[in-house]
Design an enzyme around this catalytic site. Structure first.
Site, PDB file in Angstrom:
ATOM      1  N   TYR A 144       0.856  -1.187   0.000  1.00 39.51           N
ATOM      2  CA  TYR A 144       0.000   0.000   0.000  1.00 39.51           C
ATOM      3  C   TYR A 144       0.889   1.233   0.000  1.00 39.51           C
ATOM      4  O   TYR A 144       1.859   1.316   0.753  1.00 39.51           O
ATOM      5  CB  TYR A 144      -0.905   0.012   1.241  1.00 39.51           C
ATOM      6  N   ASP A 239       9.320   2.691  -0.042  1.00 39.82           N
ATOM      7  CA  ASP A 239       8.269   3.359   0.713  1.00 39.82           C
ATOM      8  C   ASP A 239       8.404   2.931   2.167  1.00 39.82           C
ATOM      9  O   ASP A 239       8.001   1.837   2.555  1.00 39.82           O
ATOM     10  CB  ASP A 239       6.891   3.000   0.148  1.00 39.82           C
ATOM     11  N   LYS A 267       4.168   8.756   9.004  1.00 39.77           N
ATOM     12  CA  LYS A 267       3.868   8.160  10.312  1.00 39.77           C
ATOM     13  C   LYS A 267       4.816   8.631  11.432  1.00 39.77           C
ATOM     14  O   LYS A 267       4.611   9.725  11.944  1.00 39.77           O
ATOM     15  CB  LYS A 267       3.757   6.647  10.185  1.00 39.77           C
TER      16      LYS A 267
HETATM   17  C1  LIG Z   1       0.328   4.541   5.751  1.00 36.88           C
HETATM   18  C2  LIG Z   1       1.101   4.332   4.513  1.00 36.88           C
HETATM   19  C3  LIG Z   1       0.991   5.201   3.400  1.00 36.88           C
HETATM   20  C4  LIG Z   1      -0.006   6.303   3.351  1.00 36.88           C
HETATM   21  O1  LIG Z   1       0.199   7.269   4.327  1.00 36.88           O
HETATM   22  P1  LIG Z   1      -1.025   8.233   4.746  1.00 36.88           P
HETATM   23  O2  LIG Z   1      -0.409   9.153   5.732  1.00 36.88           O
HETATM   24  O3  LIG Z   1      -2.082   7.341   5.308  1.00 36.88           O
HETATM   25  O4  LIG Z   1      -1.470   8.926   3.512  1.00 36.88           O
HETATM   26  C5  LIG Z   1       1.843   4.996   2.343  1.00 36.88           C
HETATM   27  N1  LIG Z   1       2.729   4.000   2.325  1.00 36.88           N
HETATM   28  C6  LIG Z   1       2.851   3.134   3.358  1.00 36.88           C
HETATM   29  C7  LIG Z   1       3.882   2.068   3.298  1.00 36.88           C
HETATM   30  C8  LIG Z   1       2.029   3.266   4.470  1.00 36.88           C
HETATM   31  O5  LIG Z   1       2.136   2.378   5.478  1.00 36.88           O
END
Ligand SMILES: *Cc1c(COP(=O)(O)O)cnc(C)c1O
Length: 429
Positions: A144, A239, A267
């Site tokens: 994701y 990511d 995060k």
């Molecule tokens: C949470 C997450 C996102 C998206 O971040 P948001 O702050 O929810 O937009 C993108 N990549 C990874 C790996 C994530 O865990």
């Protein structure tokens, strides 16, 4: 446990907010019951509006590595608030936070702040396309990367590797530029490069996947991925919105020797405030506006209150190098305990841990990709989740999410959680 007030609050929310929530996973669709509405958090604990207390293994889906309402973070935020909420002009705290990140990540010389992980990834991909002059990207099924259009893809019906929209509202014209590969399967990536030999701008991956449950990438797989990208002139994007400052102080890159070309963060760098970031070498970042032609902007980017929370959190992490060992030990203890509890009731169960991240599946074989993850027993997970919630243990409300240990968790809390797991496993056997 009584949930009456939360049930009523959910009904009220439903009337004015789609599904009653501002992010779909919060709705408890994959598990039993309705979501507790939260009144406050304190350290490792959450308190809901019915007065129930939970040990919180979600921690706002990762950001709160020090737990809820950490005093030092709180103080720095209050001080920042008193100086003003936003200026839309440069502040020195942005440079301070950027410098901390640059020193922690070898692959980052310069970093740009945004307000969410979604925005970080979306901007990184635009930059990768701008730098390479190519349009296609490769992503892995089950990873994701936020909800931007070109990443909401599923396997297409025809040519398997070219994606089709996974949500109404996403133009197929956009997702046709996203090729899909299988996690931990280098052949599937090779196939993407064969289908689009000179057209791939970047390959984006969660080096420790946390959004199909916890599924780490093999070191050999990452090495081969690095080679493929280099040979084809495609940029490799890690990511690390979730794994950054979670798997180790420098994320997956503190565990693996493979270095990406670009990194996305989120995060933990905001410690609970809305912050995302993307970084790369000075050469790549020089393509970004206003230094270069690739446009990217944000009214609230680098917001001083959010930067204050992030900076305090990162400095606390840096000044406490043994923290990741203790978080990791607690995560291992928790997963070993869950595994033994499952074994005691003859329930097929697999677990994994990376730093402060943990994951488990009701499955009889190791999970290495999204297809494996899909085979987990989601009905049994739903029962397990409910049983744990009723015993004051707040786990992610989906079997496709990672769990998180925070610094405020004690060994006694882990013991209490394992004890609950034994009871619930026996119930759902
Ligand atoms: C949470 C997450 C996102 C998206 O971040 P948001 O702050 O929810 O937009 C993108 N990549 C990874 C790996 C994530 O865990």
């Amino acid at each position: 446990m009584a949930y009456d007030k939360s049930i009523a609050a959910f009904e009220e929310a439903y009337k004015v907010i789609p599904g009653g929530v501002d992010s779909p996973v919060r709705a408890f669709s994959g598990v039993e019951g309705t979501p507790p509405f939260i009144q406050r958090g304190e350290g490792a604990y959450l308190f809901d509006i019915d007065g129930n207390r939970y040990i919180d293994y979600v921690q706002s889906w990762g950001p709160l590595i020090f737990g809820h309402a950490d005093k030092e973070i709180e103080t720095s935020v209050i001080e920042a608030v008193q100086r003003g909420l936003s200026f839309g002009a440069p502040t020195t705290i942005e440079t301070e936070l950027a410098s901390e990140i640059v020193t922690l990540f070898d692959s980052i010389d310069k970093v740009r702040f945004v307000s969410s992980g979604t925005e970080a990834v979306m901007s990184a991909i635009r930059l990768a396309r701008g730098v390479t002059g190519r349009e296609n990207i490769v992503k892995f099924t089950g990873c994701y990367h936020g909800h931007s259009d070109s990443l909401l893809v599923q396997a297409g019906s025809g040519l398997a590797t070219f994606g089709s929209p996974s949500s109404p509202g996403v133009p197929a014209d956009l997702t046709k530029h996203t090729l899909l590969a299988t996690y931990n399967d280098i052949e599937s990536v090779l196939k993407c490069f064969e289908e689009s030999p000179d057209g791939i701008a970047c390959v984006i991956i969660e080096p420790i996947a946390g959004n199909m449950g916890l599924v780490p990438a093999d070191e050999a797989f990452l090495e081969e991925l690095r080679c493929l990208c280099t040979n084809h002139g495609a940029l490799l994007i890690f990511d690390e919105v979730m794994s950054g400052f979670r798997a180790s102080l420098s994320g997956a890159q503190g565990i693996s020797s493979v270095k990406p070309d670009m990194v996305t963060l989120g995060k933990v760098i905001g410690a609970g405030m809305p912050v995302g970031a993307f970084g790369a070498s000075a050469q790549i970042m020089a393509h970004l506006s206003p230094e270069g032609p690739v446009y990217q902007a944000g009214t609230l980017s680098g917001n001083p209150v959010a930067m204050a929370a992030g900076l305090t959190s990162l400095r606390k992490l840096k000044s406490n190098p043994s923290l990741y060992v203790s978080l990791g030990n607690k995560a291992k203890k928790l997963m070993d305990g869950f595994k033994k509890a499952a074994d005691a009731s003859n329930i097929p169960f697999v677990t994994d841990v990376r730093g402060s991240m943990f994951g488990f599946f009701f499955s009889d074989k190791p999970v290495r990709n999204f297809d494996d993850a899909l085979e987990n027993d989601t009905a049994r997970f739903a029962k397990f989740h409910k049983g744990m919630l009723d015993r004051g243990i707040y786990l992610a409300c989906s079997s496709f999410e990672a769990g998180f240990i925070c610094a405020a968790m004690t060994d006694e809390m882990i013991d209490e959680t394992i004890k609950a797991a034994y009871e619930v496993m026996a119930e759902i056997a």
